[in-house]
Structures are given as C-alpha cells and as structure tokens.
Write a protein that holds these residues in place. Sequence first.
Motif, PDB file in Angstrom:
ATOM      1  N   PRO A 154       0.809  -1.218   0.000  1.00  0.00           N
ATOM      2  CA  PRO A 154       0.000   0.000   0.000  1.00  0.00           C
ATOM      3  C   PRO A 154       0.840   1.264   0.000  1.00  0.00           C
ATOM      4  O   PRO A 154       0.384   2.313  -0.466  1.00  0.00           O
ATOM      5  N   GLN A 155       2.075   1.197   0.492  1.00  0.00           N
ATOM      6  CA  GLN A 155       2.910   2.390   0.514  1.00  0.00           C
ATOM      7  C   GLN A 155       3.402   2.778  -0.880  1.00  0.00           C
ATOM      8  O   GLN A 155       3.974   3.848  -1.051  1.00  0.00           O
ATOM      9  N   MET A 156       3.170   1.920  -1.867  1.00  0.00           N
ATOM     10  CA  MET A 156       3.619   2.229  -3.227  1.00  0.00           C
ATOM     11  C   MET A 156       2.582   2.999  -4.021  1.00  0.00           C
ATOM     12  O   MET A 156       2.837   3.365  -5.158  1.00  0.00           O
ATOM     13  N   ARG A 157       1.403   3.251  -3.476  1.00  0.00           N
ATOM     14  CA  ARG A 157       0.324   3.811  -4.279  1.00  0.00           C
ATOM     15  C   ARG A 157       0.686   5.164  -4.872  1.00  0.00           C
ATOM     16  O   ARG A 157       0.382   5.454  -6.031  1.00  0.00           O
ATOM     17  N   LYS A 158       1.322   6.014  -4.070  1.00  0.00           N
ATOM     18  CA  LYS A 158       1.709   7.334  -4.574  1.00  0.00           C
ATOM     19  C   LYS A 158       2.712   7.201  -5.720  1.00  0.00           C
ATOM     20  O   LYS A 158       2.599   7.871  -6.743  1.00  0.00           O
ATOM     21  N   ASP A 159       3.710   6.320  -5.541  1.00  0.00           N
ATOM     22  CA  ASP A 159       4.701   6.095  -6.604  1.00  0.00           C
ATOM     23  C   ASP A 159       4.035   5.567  -7.870  1.00  0.00           C
ATOM     24  O   ASP A 159       4.380   5.961  -8.984  1.00  0.00           O
ATOM     25  N   VAL A 160       3.077   4.671  -7.687  1.00  0.00           N
ATOM     26  CA  VAL A 160       2.397   4.070  -8.827  1.00  0.00           C
ATOM     27  C   VAL A 160       1.590   5.115  -9.591  1.00  0.00           C
ATOM     28  O   VAL A 160       1.598   5.160 -10.827  1.00  0.00           O
ATOM     29  N   LEU A 161       0.882   5.983  -8.873  1.00  0.00           N
ATOM     30  CA  LEU A 161       0.082   7.016  -9.532  1.00  0.00           C
ATOM     31  C   LEU A 161       0.952   7.955 -10.345  1.00  0.00           C
ATOM     32  O   LEU A 161       0.609   8.343 -11.465  1.00  0.00           O
ATOM     33  N   ILE A 162       2.099   8.346  -9.786  1.00  0.00           N
ATOM     34  CA  ILE A 162       3.029   9.218 -10.523  1.00  0.00           C
ATOM     35  C   ILE A 162       3.563   8.496 -11.760  1.00  0.00           C
ATOM     36  O   ILE A 162       3.649   9.060 -12.852  1.00  0.00           O
ATOM     37  N   PHE A 163       3.904   7.215 -11.577  1.00  0.00           N
ATOM     38  CA  PHE A 163       4.434   6.428 -12.689  1.00  0.00           C
ATOM     39  C   PHE A 163       3.409   6.300 -13.814  1.00  0.00           C
ATOM     40  O   PHE A 163       3.716   6.492 -14.994  1.00  0.00           O
ATOM     41  N   LEU A 164       2.158   6.018 -13.459  1.00  0.00           N
ATOM     42  CA  LEU A 164       1.111   5.872 -14.465  1.00  0.00           C
ATOM     43  C   LEU A 164       0.821   7.199 -15.162  1.00  0.00           C
ATOM     44  O   LEU A 164       0.586   7.234 -16.377  1.00  0.00           O
ATOM     45  N   ALA A 165       0.845   8.291 -14.414  1.00  0.00           N
ATOM     46  CA  ALA A 165       0.615   9.603 -15.033  1.00  0.00           C
ATOM     47  C   ALA A 165       1.708   9.936 -16.043  1.00  0.00           C
ATOM     48  O   ALA A 165       1.437  10.487 -17.116  1.00  0.00           O
ATOM     49  N   ASN A 166       2.953   9.586 -15.709  1.00  0.00           N
ATOM     50  CA  ASN A 166       4.062   9.872 -16.629  1.00  0.00           C
ATOM     51  C   ASN A 166       4.084   8.955 -17.842  1.00  0.00           C
ATOM     52  O   ASN A 166       4.762   9.248 -18.825  1.00  0.00           O
TER      53      ASN A 166
END
Length: 470
Positions: free
Chosen positions: A412-424
């Motif tokens: 769950p701590q990866m959610r922010k990283d994942v959202l940024i990655f998907l946006a990019n």
Amino acid sequence: MASLQFHGGIDANIGYAGRDKDVGRVSQLFGLHLKLQMLSGLLPIPQLSQSLPQWLQLVLKQLARLHSLLVIVIPLHLGLLFSKTTLDALPTGDLEDITDALTMTVIYFFTAYACIYWCVRCRRLLSYLNYINREYRHHSLAGVSFVNCYTTYRWANNFTAIWVGACLTGVTFWGITPLVLGRHALPLHCWYPFDALANPIYPFVYAIQLYGQIIVGTSFSYGGYMFVTLSLLLLAQFDVLYCSLKNLDAHARLLSGESLQTLGALQCELLLDDANCELGQYAMLEEHATDLQCYTFKRLRPSPSLKSAAHSGLVECVRLHRFILKFAAELEQLFSPYCLCKSLQITVQLCLLVFVGVSGSREVVRVINQLQYLGLTLFELLMFTYCGEQLRRHSVRVGDAFFRGSWWLHAPQMRKDVLIFLANSRRAVEVTAGKFYVMDVNRLRSVITQAFSFLTLLQKLDAKKAATES
C-alpha cells in the motif's frame, strides 16, 4: 546493463527456462548493421580493434573517409547531371521525358542527402547504439513468467538481410540491363558534356553509373532497416516492461521466499486466466512460464521482506521506463529530419513513377524496372508508418499491464509512486517528420493521397498537350 535486482539478485545471464525458450543475452545487438554501414560507406569513423597496429588503424580510417567521400560525390554528381537532363527536356514539353529525368533527379539527390546525413551523424548514432546495447533488458523482471528479447534480435537481423537484398536486387537489375540485353548503352540516360558512349570512356562511365545504382540501393535500405530495427527493439523493451509490471507481485513473492505451491498457483493464474492473457498484450515477444524449481533453488539468500521486494521491483520498472523514454527520445531526434525528407521524396517519387508507368513506353525491361522502384518505395513508406503506428499505440498500455498483477494487496505504501508512474506513462511515443507530421497510418494515407493528386494533375496536363497537338 540492468542491475541484478532486475534478475532477482543473481547473475543477469541466468536462464529462466530451457534453452529453447530462453536464449542467453546477445553481446552485440547491432553487429550486422555496423558491418553493413561500414561496407555502404556510411561510417567514416569506424570502430577498430585496439589490437591492430597504430599505422594500420590510421590507414583504415583514411580509407573509410575516402570511401564515404566517394559515396557522397557519385550520387551528387549524377543528381546534377539529371537536373541538366530535366532542364533540357522542359522546352520539348514531352512529359514522359521530363518525369523520367525528374524521377532520377529526386532519387539521386535524396541519396546524396541520406549519405551526407548519416555520415555527419554517425558519431551520435554509434553512441546511441552502444548505449542501447549496454542498457537494454534481455529478460523481464524475475517472476512466475517472463519474456525474452532474443526473438526480436533474430527478427531484426532477418529483416535487415532481406531488405538489403531486395533493394540491391532492384537497383542492380536496372544497372545491368544493357549488359543483359547486349546493348552498347548506359543504364542511366542523362546529359554528359562529352560523348559518354565513345569506346575509351564508355566502360568508365558505365562503372560509375553502376556503382551509383548500388549506392542508391545501400542508402535506400540503410535508413529503413535501422528505423525498423530500433523500433522493434523499442517495442520489445515495452513488452519487457509490461511483463515486469504484470509480475510485480509475483516478483516480490518469489524473492521473499514464498512456497513453491503458492507460486505455482499464481503462475497458473497469470498465464491461464483470460483477464491476464488477452490478445495483443505483447507487440513482439512471447510470454513463457518460469522454471520455478530451478530458479527458486538458485536465488540468493537471505530473502528480503515482501514489501521491500515489491518496492525494489517497482523501482527497477521505473528505471526501465526511464531508459525506454530516453531510447524513444533519441530515436525521434535522429530520424525526425530524415523522415521529413523521406516523406517528401516518397510523395514526389510515387507520383512520378506511377505516371511514367502509366503513360510511358511498354518495354518489358522498363516496366520491370519501374515496378521494382515503385514496390520498394511503397514498402518503405509502409515500414516507417507501420512502425510509427505500433510505437504510438503500444507505448500507452502501461496501465493495462500494471493491473494484471495484484501488487496493491501487499504494497500500500507504493500507491503514490504508482500514480506518478502511471501519469508519466500516458504520453504516447511518437516519431515525427521534422515535427510537422507523425509517422503513423494517417501519414501513410496522406502521402498516397497527395501522390495521386499530383498524378491526376500530370495526366490532365498530358491529355491537354495531346489534344492541342491533334
């Protein structure tokens, strides 16, 4: 080269399955291409072995520069001669002679441009190829399934050999036509300030024209096979990324010491579940099952925690995505000016070739030569636009690949990283023609439409001239 984390913390050359499904990493992806580039005279700065004597390296470098200069001068002077031929044909009003000479003018001037362009940018291209060869990922992230890039390497080499052979066959047939028919004539009918058919000078002029045709074939093929090869490798790296994202949860479980039974169940789910195996999820590569018994035995100890292994896997996917974006950006920078001139050349050449084929003489050899040039031109246009279309469509499927794996259950701590990655990752990779046009299927349609619009205009002019003369 990819970090060991990308391969589960072990040797990057490890096999995930049998040799028939998992061939080892290739040490030089562009060996065939560099040899062809040097033989074509488009590599004035050759990469020589340091074991050679210093004097021999100096001689070979000078010979390479002279070869490149010769490859530029011959098509350039033939383009100038055909320009004079075109100007001489204009007062006659004979559209067949005008378009015939203009076709060869366009071909030879673009050949000279292509030779100059690739010779000037050879240092940057070599640096680019070395970077790809060093940093590309041969396997996807260690998981319960994997993809292997060797198939793309083999396809690229096979395509290169076939395309070079087809181009050389087409132009060489045109060059040797007088010899085959036993005529005392030149393969290219252009203006000379002297009698080119005189016996002392005829063999020399013939040899120059024949070599000029070979240069047309090699330069014609070079831009095409380099673009296709780089596009295929880029698509393969997207496939590696997508398989890695799909296996992100499985990667964490594998490295954290999950039982073989649990991994086997997850393997069946990812490989057999219809939600994870829809048609077209990979553009180039085929997904295989990892040999879990062999791989779990070889991996390093101690095992990391589930969360840290998942986060480390995501970091490696981000690094791979960064490499892919740099790969694509440099591809655009190298080929954008070339694609602009190539697009304009193909438009004019298609129009002129079709007009000459429709309105010209019906000699069998002439028709064969025209059809060869027309077929090669159309196929090259299809190559550039199809590869551009595939890159544009396939580069925005990161989200689809991400949600095939259940990474959110354990990290769950990866959610922010994942959202940024998907946006990019939502921005499509595009190859343009001088920043004016995107090389895709729409460009294919517009080039053919423009070419046949010009063809209609030429046919109307020819009909008007025939009506006036009658």
